[in-house]
Design an enzyme around this catalytic site. Sequence first.
Site, PDB file in Angstrom:
ATOM      1  N   HIS A 161     101.409 -51.537 138.778  1.00 29.33           N
ATOM      2  CA  HIS A 161     102.125 -50.255 138.869  1.00 29.33           C
ATOM      3  C   HIS A 161     103.598 -50.384 138.489  1.00 29.33           C
ATOM      4  O   HIS A 161     104.260 -49.376 138.267  1.00 29.33           O
ATOM      5  CB  HIS A 161     102.020 -49.709 140.289  1.00 29.33           C
ATOM      6  N   ASP A 189     111.540 -48.378 136.235  1.00 28.93           N
ATOM      7  CA  ASP A 189     110.463 -47.826 137.053  1.00 28.93           C
ATOM      8  C   ASP A 189     109.160 -48.008 136.288  1.00 28.93           C
ATOM      9  O   ASP A 189     109.124 -47.761 135.074  1.00 28.93           O
ATOM     10  CB  ASP A 189     110.715 -46.331 137.298  1.00 28.93           C
TER      11      ASP A 189
HETATM   12  O1  LIG Z   1     104.120 -49.622 149.588  1.00 27.18           O
HETATM   13  P1  LIG Z   1     105.633 -49.604 149.644  1.00 27.18           P
HETATM   14  O2  LIG Z   1     106.227 -50.972 149.701  1.00 27.18           O
HETATM   15  O3  LIG Z   1     106.121 -48.673 150.714  1.00 27.18           O
HETATM   16  O4  LIG Z   1     106.164 -48.955 148.282  1.00 27.18           O
HETATM   17  C1  LIG Z   1     105.603 -47.794 147.707  1.00 27.18           C
HETATM   18  C2  LIG Z   1     104.984 -48.075 146.343  1.00 27.18           C
HETATM   19  O5  LIG Z   1     106.061 -48.336 145.424  1.00 27.18           O
HETATM   20  C3  LIG Z   1     105.717 -48.776 144.122  1.00 27.18           C
HETATM   21  O6  LIG Z   1     105.173 -47.706 143.345  1.00 27.18           O
HETATM   22  C4  LIG Z   1     104.867 -47.847 141.970  1.00 27.18           C
HETATM   23  O7  LIG Z   1     103.713 -47.130 141.677  1.00 27.18           O
HETATM   24  C5  LIG Z   1     103.879 -45.811 141.144  1.00 27.18           C
HETATM   25  C6  LIG Z   1     102.502 -45.298 140.768  1.00 27.18           C
HETATM   26  O8  LIG Z   1     101.925 -46.116 139.772  1.00 27.18           O
HETATM   27  C7  LIG Z   1     104.786 -45.832 139.934  1.00 27.18           C
HETATM   28  O9  LIG Z   1     104.958 -44.503 139.432  1.00 27.18           O
HETATM   29  C8  LIG Z   1     106.132 -46.393 140.335  1.00 27.18           C
HETATM   30  O10 LIG Z   1     106.946 -46.518 139.176  1.00 27.18           O
HETATM   31  C9  LIG Z   1     105.981 -47.764 140.979  1.00 27.18           C
HETATM   32  O11 LIG Z   1     107.244 -48.133 141.539  1.00 27.18           O
HETATM   33  C10 LIG Z   1     104.794 -49.959 144.218  1.00 27.18           C
HETATM   34  O12 LIG Z   1     104.427 -50.403 142.930  1.00 27.18           O
HETATM   35  C11 LIG Z   1     103.574 -49.688 145.075  1.00 27.18           C
HETATM   36  O13 LIG Z   1     102.803 -50.874 145.229  1.00 27.18           O
HETATM   37  C12 LIG Z   1     104.046 -49.265 146.448  1.00 27.18           C
HETATM   38  O14 LIG Z   1     102.942 -48.916 147.251  1.00 27.18           O
HETATM   39  O1  LIG Z   2     109.317 -37.332 150.600  1.00 27.69           O
HETATM   40  C1  LIG Z   2     108.533 -37.718 149.736  1.00 27.69           C
HETATM   41  C2  LIG Z   2     108.957 -38.515 148.643  1.00 27.69           C
HETATM   42  C3  LIG Z   2     108.018 -38.885 147.696  1.00 27.69           C
HETATM   43  N1  LIG Z   2     106.716 -38.510 147.830  1.00 27.69           N
HETATM   44  C4  LIG Z   2     105.735 -38.861 146.800  1.00 27.69           C
HETATM   45  O2  LIG Z   2     105.741 -40.256 146.573  1.00 27.69           O
HETATM   46  C5  LIG Z   2     105.428 -40.510 145.214  1.00 27.69           C
HETATM   47  C6  LIG Z   2     106.479 -41.414 144.615  1.00 27.69           C
HETATM   48  O3  LIG Z   2     105.947 -41.989 143.470  1.00 27.69           O
HETATM   49  P1  LIG Z   2     106.829 -42.519 142.273  1.00 27.69           P
HETATM   50  O4  LIG Z   2     105.887 -42.990 141.251  1.00 27.69           O
HETATM   51  O5  LIG Z   2     107.794 -41.491 141.815  1.00 27.69           O
HETATM   52  O6  LIG Z   2     107.701 -43.733 142.862  1.00 27.69           O
HETATM   53  P2  LIG Z   2     107.360 -44.955 143.854  1.00 27.69           P
HETATM   54  O7  LIG Z   2     107.849 -44.532 145.203  1.00 27.69           O
HETATM   55  O8  LIG Z   2     105.899 -45.171 143.838  1.00 27.69           O
HETATM   56  O9  LIG Z   2     108.161 -46.094 143.318  1.00 27.69           O
HETATM   57  C7  LIG Z   2     105.354 -39.157 144.508  1.00 27.69           C
HETATM   58  O10 LIG Z   2     104.011 -38.765 144.370  1.00 27.69           O
HETATM   59  C8  LIG Z   2     106.101 -38.251 145.465  1.00 27.69           C
HETATM   60  O11 LIG Z   2     105.708 -36.894 145.430  1.00 27.69           O
HETATM   61  C9  LIG Z   2     106.292 -37.742 148.889  1.00 27.69           C
HETATM   62  O12 LIG Z   2     105.115 -37.391 148.992  1.00 27.69           O
HETATM   63  N2  LIG Z   2     107.218 -37.365 149.817  1.00 27.69           N
END
Ligand SMILES: O=P(O)(O)OC[C@H]1O[C@H](O[C@H]2O[C@H](CO)[C@@H](O)[C@H](O)[C@H]2O)[C@H](O)[C@@H](O)[C@@H]1O
Ligand SMILES: O=c1ccn([C@@H]2O[C@H](COP(=O)(O)OP(=O)(O)O)[C@@H](O)[C@H]2O)c(=O)[nH]1
Length: 463
Positions: free
Chosen positions: A157, A365
């Site tokens: 991701h 990202d």
């Molecule tokens: O599980 P956390 O440590 O709380 O973090 C939340 C997630 O963050 C990252 O999200 C990524 O996945 C998104 C969907 O593919 C993508 O849009 C974004 O750019 C990424 O940063 C992380 O990769 C996940 O494993 C986490 O669960």
């Molecule tokens: O207050 C919040 C902030 C974020 N999101 C969701 O969390 C996801 C964030 O995904 P993104 O790929 O933008 O970044 P990541 O946190 O995975 O790096 C999106 O679906 C947002 O709508 C949410 O449900 N509530």
Amino acid sequence: MTRLVVVSNRVTSPRQARSGAQGGLAVAVQAALEDWGGVWFGWSGELRDTGAEEPTVFRSGQVTYATVDLSSQDYEEYYNGFANRTLWPLFHYRLDLTEFSRRTLSGYQRVNQLFAERLRPLLRDDDLIWVHDYHLIPLAEQLRHAGCRQRMGFFLHIPWPALEVFLALPNHREIVHALCAYDLVGFQTDNDVRGFVNYIKLEAGGEVDPDGTVRAFGRRLRVAAFPISIDTARLAGFAREAVFARQTVRLRESLRGRKLMIGVDRLDYSKGLPQRFRGYEQLLEHYPENRGRVVFLQIAPPSRQDVPEYLQIRRQLEATAGHVNGAYAEFDWMPLRYLNTGFSRRILAGFLRLATVGVVTPLRDGMNLVAKEYVAAQNPKDPGVLLLSRFAGASAELDGAVPVNPYDVEGTAGAMQAALSMPLEERRERWESMYRRLETHDVDYWRGAFLDALSAMEPAACE
Ligand SMILES: O=P(O)(O)OC[C@H]1O[C@H](O[C@H]2O[C@H](CO)[C@@H](O)[C@H](O)[C@H]2O)[C@H](O)[C@@H](O)[C@@H]1O
Ligand SMILES: O=c1ccn([C@@H]2O[C@H](COP(=O)(O)OP(=O)(O)O)[C@@H](O)[C@H]2O)c(=O)[nH]1
């Protein structure tokens, strides 16, 4: 019938999903599994220090959830340590924040081993196993050692870094070797694929065919880009319904006719929030006509708060937000509303629709689903403008966004000004091309493309 077994560090139950605390992985996997059904295996999010437990299993709708607890040592070494202080900063080009220690690496291997041991008894021979993200790179290798022959796919991701950056990881070879135990490895963008292919060719002495077939470390696998997406129609529906929702009405009334700019990000140093706040400050400085006429709402739910760098960025942002408001606020206007709270996606959809400008300016990202959600949430008759960092995976698809280099603070201010004053016709044109893309390339498309490619693989192909 072939079952889908999804494995990820983060597993979100339907109840947790409503709290809005999860990131994009959980949002997308939840959407993918809700339709297709299957098993979702991973960490419960709980810590337990007494004895290794069997997975907790429960069913909701089409999905069977199987979760394991971690010990506090696992949490520290695997999640806070190797995953979030080594792989995360390095893969996001933050070598300055990357820590490496053998202790956290061994915790990372140990938890992957634990996952393999707990998952194995739940598997059937014809399951399709789909592993997600950097926390679980070694899982397939561990399962293969335990005799599992099922087809296994991996989806990353986050970005795959350029070769020179990746080589800074002391165990780079071990990581790529482990990835080669999968049958299919998916990345967010072609750029990520290129980084991986360069490693295979230039460092691992492997071969890569034009169709993405990789031969390396005695294995044959496929690599390709599968850009993740959102449930576009559902999100657009949330946004339409939210027009009369209590929170949307409250937000609209609080604006008193001012234009809204919005950012929604986990509180993470990869999201470029200090630069964004400074860009907004420059907007107010250099385009004073916006003073008193624009409000910036930044929603930033805290994330990974046991990792020191996340506490630092939180403090830094509090200071920067205070500085912007201290310099420009008037007795009846607060330029920057900075919130450390999460919202459900229903509420967020309403907020995104209200915003004239969606500001998505990460330094790096993997994808950034918020960028796609902003587009899906817009009113087609009067859509807002998306400002999008060229370093977000989403920028490869969302060609109607105003591109931003987040390192260029003055350029960001200029892009904000251009977005705030963009004529309706141009806004519509830009929005339509992005929405059309998201209508066809939604989360179902992503899941289908990955699973079709995985189903087409021969199980456990060795060279
Ligand atoms: O599980 P956390 O440590 O709380 O973090 C939340 C997630 O963050 C990252 O999200 C990524 O996945 C998104 C969907 O593919 C993508 O849009 C974004 O750019 C990424 O940063 C992380 O990769 C996940 O494993 C986490 O669960
Ligand atoms: O207050 C919040 C902030 C974020 N999101 C969701 O969390 C996801 C964030 O995904 P993104 O790929 O933008 O970044 P990541 O946190 O995975 O790096 C999106 O679906 C947002 O709508 C949410 O449900 N509530």
